[in-house]
Design a protein around this motif. Structure first.
Motif, PDB file in Angstrom:
ATOM      1  N   MET A 108      53.383  53.947  19.897  1.00 23.95           N
ATOM      2  CA  MET A 108      52.242  53.684  19.057  1.00 23.95           C
ATOM      3  C   MET A 108      51.066  54.469  19.619  1.00 23.95           C
ATOM      4  N   GLU A 109      50.323  55.072  18.743  1.00 26.49           N
ATOM      5  CA  GLU A 109      49.137  55.810  19.159  1.00 26.49           C
ATOM      6  C   GLU A 109      48.008  54.826  19.474  1.00 26.49           C
ATOM      7  N   ILE A 110      47.172  55.208  20.414  1.00 31.39           N
ATOM      8  CA  ILE A 110      46.051  54.351  20.804  1.00 31.39           C
ATOM      9  C   ILE A 110      45.077  54.169  19.643  1.00 31.39           C
ATOM     10  N   THR A 111      44.910  55.192  18.804  1.00 29.26           N
ATOM     11  CA  THR A 111      44.014  55.067  17.646  1.00 29.26           C
ATOM     12  C   THR A 111      44.530  54.020  16.661  1.00 29.26           C
ATOM     13  N   GLU A 112      45.862  53.951  16.470  1.00 27.55           N
ATOM     14  CA  GLU A 112      46.449  52.912  15.607  1.00 27.55           C
ATOM     15  C   GLU A 112      46.143  51.524  16.155  1.00 27.55           C
ATOM     16  N   PHE A 113      46.305  51.373  17.472  1.00 28.10           N
ATOM     17  CA  PHE A 113      46.087  50.085  18.112  1.00 28.10           C
ATOM     18  C   PHE A 113      44.617  49.672  18.018  1.00 28.10           C
ATOM     19  N   THR A 114      43.699  50.604  18.239  1.00 27.09           N
ATOM     20  CA  THR A 114      42.270  50.261  18.160  1.00 27.09           C
ATOM     21  C   THR A 114      41.860  49.919  16.738  1.00 27.09           C
ATOM     22  N   GLU A 115      42.471  50.570  15.750  1.00 28.92           N
ATOM     23  CA  GLU A 115      42.191  50.217  14.357  1.00 28.92           C
ATOM     24  C   GLU A 115      42.655  48.792  14.059  1.00 28.92           C
ATOM     25  N   LYS A 116      43.817  48.434  14.587  1.00 31.40           N
ATOM     26  CA  LYS A 116      44.322  47.067  14.414  1.00 31.40           C
ATOM     27  C   LYS A 116      43.401  46.064  15.102  1.00 31.40           C
ATOM     28  N   LEU A 117      42.866  46.428  16.282  1.00 31.60           N
ATOM     29  CA  LEU A 117      41.931  45.552  16.994  1.00 31.60           C
ATOM     30  C   LEU A 117      40.648  45.339  16.210  1.00 31.60           C
ATOM     31  N   LYS A 118      40.183  46.389  15.527  1.00 29.15           N
ATOM     32  CA  LYS A 118      38.950  46.273  14.743  1.00 29.15           C
ATOM     33  C   LYS A 118      39.113  45.305  13.572  1.00 29.15           C
ATOM     34  N   GLU A 119      40.337  45.195  13.047  1.00 26.11           N
ATOM     35  CA  GLU A 119      40.609  44.272  11.946  1.00 26.11           C
ATOM     36  C   GLU A 119      40.668  42.819  12.414  1.00 26.11           C
ATOM     37  N   CYS A 120      40.947  42.621  13.702  1.00 21.98           N
ATOM     38  CA  CYS A 120      41.145  41.272  14.244  1.00 21.98           C
ATOM     39  C   CYS A 120      39.837  40.514  14.399  1.00 21.98           C
ATOM     40  N   LYS A 121      39.934  39.195  14.256  1.00 25.20           N
ATOM     41  CA  LYS A 121      38.816  38.305  14.532  1.00 25.20           C
ATOM     42  C   LYS A 121      38.822  37.970  16.013  1.00 25.20           C
ATOM     43  N   LYS A 122      37.700  37.489  16.536  1.00 23.46           N
ATOM     44  CA  LYS A 122      37.697  37.022  17.919  1.00 23.46           C
ATOM     45  C   LYS A 122      38.491  35.733  17.974  1.00 23.46           C
ATOM     46  N   GLY A 123      39.276  35.602  19.030  1.00 23.87           N
ATOM     47  CA  GLY A 123      40.187  34.476  19.040  1.00 23.87           C
ATOM     48  C   GLY A 123      40.228  33.717  20.330  1.00 23.87           C
ATOM     49  N   LYS A 124      41.375  33.123  20.552  1.00 23.49           N
ATOM     50  CA  LYS A 124      41.613  32.247  21.688  1.00 23.49           C
ATOM     51  C   LYS A 124      41.905  33.068  22.938  1.00 23.49           C
ATOM     52  N   GLU A 125      41.963  32.379  24.067  1.00 24.86           N
ATOM     53  CA  GLU A 125      42.402  33.029  25.290  1.00 24.86           C
ATOM     54  C   GLU A 125      43.891  33.325  25.167  1.00 24.86           C
ATOM     55  N   THR A 126      44.340  34.364  25.822  1.00 23.66           N
ATOM     56  CA  THR A 126      45.719  34.817  25.671  1.00 23.66           C
ATOM     57  C   THR A 126      46.738  33.811  26.173  1.00 23.66           C
ATOM     58  N   ALA A 127      46.522  33.220  27.328  1.00 19.98           N
ATOM     59  CA  ALA A 127      47.541  32.387  27.967  1.00 19.98           C
ATOM     60  C   ALA A 127      47.784  31.067  27.243  1.00 19.98           C
ATOM     61  N   PHE A 128      46.931  30.660  26.337  1.00 18.32           N
ATOM     62  CA  PHE A 128      47.063  29.350  25.716  1.00 18.32           C
ATOM     63  C   PHE A 128      47.703  29.378  24.332  1.00 18.32           C
ATOM     64  N   ILE A 129      48.228  30.514  23.930  1.00 16.65           N
ATOM     65  CA  ILE A 129      48.934  30.581  22.654  1.00 16.65           C
ATOM     66  C   ILE A 129      50.342  30.031  22.873  1.00 16.65           C
ATOM     67  N   ASP A 130      50.797  29.170  21.976  1.00 13.73           N
ATOM     68  CA  ASP A 130      52.083  28.508  22.142  1.00 13.73           C
ATOM     69  C   ASP A 130      53.194  29.338  21.496  1.00 13.73           C
ATOM     70  N   PHE A 131      53.925  30.094  22.311  1.00 11.98           N
ATOM     71  CA  PHE A 131      55.055  30.874  21.825  1.00 11.98           C
ATOM     72  C   PHE A 131      56.052  31.069  22.964  1.00 11.98           C
ATOM     73  N   LYS A 132      57.254  31.501  22.594  1.00 12.32           N
ATOM     74  CA  LYS A 132      58.293  31.783  23.585  1.00 12.32           C
ATOM     75  C   LYS A 132      58.620  33.269  23.516  1.00 12.32           C
ATOM     76  N   CYS A 133      58.894  33.848  24.669  1.00  8.50           N
ATOM     77  CA  CYS A 133      59.217  35.264  24.767  1.00  8.50           C
ATOM     78  C   CYS A 133      60.660  35.413  25.220  1.00  8.50           C
ATOM     79  N   ARG A 134      61.447  36.184  24.463  1.00  6.30           N
ATOM     80  CA  ARG A 134      62.852  36.412  24.812  1.00  6.30           C
ATOM     81  C   ARG A 134      63.133  37.906  24.815  1.00  6.30           C
ATOM     82  N   GLN A 135      63.877  38.342  25.807  1.00  8.37           N
ATOM     83  CA  GLN A 135      64.275  39.737  25.878  1.00  8.37           C
ATOM     84  C   GLN A 135      65.667  39.866  25.269  1.00  8.37           C
TER      85      GLN A 135
END
Length: 109
Positions: free
Chosen positions: A1-28
């Motif tokens: 992914m290009e950094i410009t794509e990622f920054t554009e996605k960030l600009k669309e995002c609202k300010k949110g919660k802290e990262t560590a407190f989101i309730d999800f599970k990560c599986r490889q």
């Protein structure tokens, strides 16, 4: 992914919660594929809504850090910019991590 794509996605995002407190599970699934899964139950009707974020990387990654997993889930699934983001895309580790992202798919049901 290009950094410009990622920054554009960030600009669309609202300010949110802290990262560590989101309730999800990560599986490889594979050395290059991770699934981030969240399930929330509605307080009113009791229905369960699920979000599955599949992230594929170009190069294998041993483990995602808590920050990286939370960043991916909050930006791509929740459409929120984490409070502890602090311009991660400008540091060397952030640039390498973002450039290593091959594809991101979100499924909701």
């Amino acid at each position: 992914m290009e950094i410009t794509e990622f920054t554009e996605k960030l600009k669309e995002c609202k300010k949110g919660k802290e990262t560590a407190f989101i309730d999800f599970k990560c599986r490889q699934i594979h050395p290059t594929i991770f699934k981030l899964i969240s399930a929330k139950k509605c307080k009113l009707c009791g229905s369960i809504s699920r979000k599955i974020l599949t992230v594929e990387f170009y190069e294998p990654i041993e483990n995602l850090t808590v920050f990286q997993a939370g960043l991916l889930f909050s930006v791509f699934a929740e459409n929120r910019k984490p409070l502890d983001y602090a311009n991660y895309h400008k540091c060397i580790a952030g640039k390498e991590f973002i450039k290593n992202i091959k594809s991101v798919n979100l499924w909701r049901f």
